[in-house]
Design a protein around this motif. Structure first.
Motif, mmCIF file in Angstrom:
data_model
loop_
_atom_site.group_PDB
_atom_site.id
_atom_site.type_symbol
_atom_site.label_atom_id
_atom_site.label_comp_id
_atom_site.label_asym_id
_atom_site.label_seq_id
_atom_site.Cartn_x
_atom_site.Cartn_y
_atom_site.Cartn_z
ATOM 1 N N TYR A 77 0.812 -1.212 0.000
ATOM 2 C CA TYR A 77 0.000 0.000 0.000
ATOM 3 C C TYR A 77 0.848 1.266 0.000
ATOM 4 N N ASP A 78 2.070 1.179 0.441
ATOM 5 C CA ASP A 78 2.988 2.302 0.268
ATOM 6 C C ASP A 78 3.270 2.505 -1.218
ATOM 7 N N ALA A 81 0.203 3.978 -2.768
ATOM 8 C CA ALA A 81 0.059 5.382 -2.391
ATOM 9 C C ALA A 81 0.949 6.275 -3.250
ATOM 10 N N ARG A 82 2.102 5.766 -3.636
ATOM 11 C CA ARG A 82 3.025 6.528 -4.480
ATOM 12 C C ARG A 82 2.612 6.516 -5.952
ATOM 13 N N ILE A 88 -7.786 4.247 -4.516
ATOM 14 C CA ILE A 88 -7.124 3.011 -4.090
ATOM 15 C C ILE A 88 -8.176 2.123 -3.448
ATOM 16 N N ILE A 123 -1.156 5.791 3.949
ATOM 17 C CA ILE A 123 -1.477 5.926 2.514
ATOM 18 C C ILE A 123 -1.737 7.397 2.196
ATOM 19 N N ARG A 124 -2.537 8.047 3.009
ATOM 20 C CA ARG A 124 -2.878 9.451 2.749
ATOM 21 C C ARG A 124 -1.636 10.346 2.826
ATOM 22 N N THR A 126 1.524 9.545 2.456
ATOM 23 C CA THR A 126 2.461 9.271 1.366
ATOM 24 C C THR A 126 1.960 9.827 0.047
ATOM 25 N N CYS A 127 0.681 9.628 -0.253
ATOM 26 C CA CYS A 127 0.129 10.129 -1.515
ATOM 27 C C CYS A 127 0.162 11.653 -1.548
ATOM 28 N N ASN A 134 -4.963 13.994 -1.811
ATOM 29 C CA ASN A 134 -5.445 12.983 -0.878
ATOM 30 C C ASN A 134 -6.241 11.944 -1.666
ATOM 31 N N ILE A 137 -10.093 6.188 -0.715
ATOM 32 C CA ILE A 137 -9.721 4.817 -0.336
ATOM 33 C C ILE A 137 -10.966 4.034 0.056
#
Length: 446
Positions: A77-78, A81-82, A88, A123-124, A126-127, A134, A137
């Motif tokens: 999920y990292d 997120a990128r 997602i 996730i938020r 990192t994105c 944002n 999800i």
């Protein structure tokens, strides 16, 4: 048009070569070289997404024993997120212990809530840092039904015996889920939805695809009682599960579904099928169901798919090599998916429909996604196995460079082989440092 699959693998070095093959097969795909539309915002139910790209739910089978995200889950999920995808769609998460597809399937409970909350926050963060927005999800809530393996061995819970699957070895009647259990399950979707709100998700998916329990009930023509036979009965679990979820969440929280509209199994053992025993799609009932979900239950977002990855995977995941030789060209499978998704979107233009089945086209998948949106087939393009192989696909598409053929999913099915072997799933080819050792250990040595 049927072509010998032994001589038809993905072999299109140019877009023109792909177009020539499409002419040969008679398949029409709405390809567009102008992918700028994928970078435009899309709105539904008061929400606005930064772009029109979604990561579909891709299960890694790598949670903890109690169902919390583990190291590889968080790594995946990292990467998502990128990716640059605005939506997602988090993977299958059990609503009951009995319905876990494997001992490491995610399971959202009060015990695991904090772990999910931390994953969503990460996730938020990192994105936002990597992409400047944002993401939206969604949590996929599921009961695996006939594919339940909570202790690592099959413990099927089925809607009805299906001779296409069981052949001459029917599953014992005690494994057929009772009406009482289904009524309790409706409420369990509500419990999971309420927990999804606490965890920080933006929406919850009452999963009804790929022959898991809620999906299997849609084709339960031969089942007796409140959950079988009539259209009203066969759709009861999905309708009531959605209603229970909506009752358990704030009004601005999205309740959606990833929905099979064509199973690919002859009537009376498949949903969305012609009644003449053929494999011809007939979306009369799926359209009726979507009408209820959208116009009666207020669903504003829906993810459309077809087929069963366990039994007829060529229907929703066309491939070059697999466990059997399909009697159709893989591009025909892509075309069928486009037609099914487009039928739903065009019937309900106010509904935000997400497409599926794009990954087979590799570097041309973004062109299909753009063409689908331009021609009204869908409003958001969903990518599944591509995200395992090439998580940064969305950033490349929205950055103007297009998809890199050297990074794309090869439709080899090795990620699925890992899952079927009881291992942890990921891309063996493009993410080989992590998943090739698992493939050698859990697939090749068995």
């Amino acid at each position: 048009m049927v072509i010998d699959m032994q001589h038809v693998k993905f072999h299109y070095p140019t877009l023109e070569a792909l177009r020539e093959e499409l002419k040969k097969t008679g398949v029409r795909l709405p390809l567009s070289e102008n992918v700028d539309i994928l970078s435009t915002p899309v709105s539904f139910a008061g929400k606005t997404l930064k772009n029109r790209l979604a990561i579909q739910p891709m299960e890694g089978c790598d949670g903890t024993a109690d169902g919390a995200p583990d190291t590889l889950t968080l790594r995946r999920y990292d990467r998502f997120a990128r990716s640059g995808a605005a939506l997602i769609w988090a993977e299958a998460t059990a609503v009951a212990e009995e319905g876990r597809a494997n001992p490491r399937q995610l399971y959202l409970t009060e015990k695991t809530l904090d772990s999910f909350k931390k994953m969503v926050e990460d996730i938020r963060e990192t994105c936002q840092r990597e992409n400047g927005f944002n993401p939206f999800i969604v949590l996929q809530a599921t009961h695996s039904g006939r594919y339940s393996k909570p202790h690592g061995v099959p413990e099927p819970i089925i809607a009805y015996n299906n001779p296409i699957f069981e052949k001459d070895s029917p599953i014992p009647k005690e494994r057929i889920v009772s009406n009482d259990r289904l009524r309790r399950l409706e409420e369990e979707y509500g419990v999971t939805a309420a927990l999804a709100v606490k965890a920080g998700f933006d929406g919850v998916d009452i999963k009804a695809c790929h022959r898991y329990l809620c999906c299997e009930l849609l084709s339960a023509y031969t089942r007796e009682g409140d959950y079988g036979g009539s259209f009203e009965n066969r759709t009861r679990l999905l309708r009531n599960g959605v209603a229970a979820a909506k009752a358990a969440v704030p009004s601005d929280f999205i309740v959606t579904s990833r929905l099979n509209v064509y199973d690919g199994f002859s009537h009376p053992y498949g949903f969305g099928m012609a009644r003449d025993g053929s494999l011809t799609p007939d979306l009369t009932e799926p359209l009726q169901l979507v009408d209820i979900l959208h116009n009666q239950l207020g669903m504003q977002l829906i993810d459309i798919t077809i087929g069963n990855p366990y039994v007829n995977p060529h229907v929703n995941r066309p491939y070059d090599e697999g466990g059997y030789l399909p009697d159709e060209h893989p591009l025909e499978g892509v075309g069928r998916m486009v037609e099914c998704v487009g039928t739903i979107q065009r019937a309900y233009p106010g509904l935000c429909v997400i497409s599926s089945g794009l990954s087979y086209l590799r570097q041309y998948a973004g062109m299909l996604a753009a063409g689908e949106i331009q021609e009204g087939v869908c409003q958001i393009a969903g990518f599944g196995r591509e995200a395992f192989a090439y998580p940064e696909f969305a950033r490349d598409l929205t950055g103007g460079g297009g998809m890199d053929a050297k990074k794309c999913c090869l439709a080899c099915g090795k990620c699925t082989e890992l899952m079927r072997a009881g291992s942890k799933a990921g891309c063996v080819v493009r993410d080989s440092e992590t998943y090739l050792p698992l493939y050698r250990q859990d697939v090749l040595k068995k």
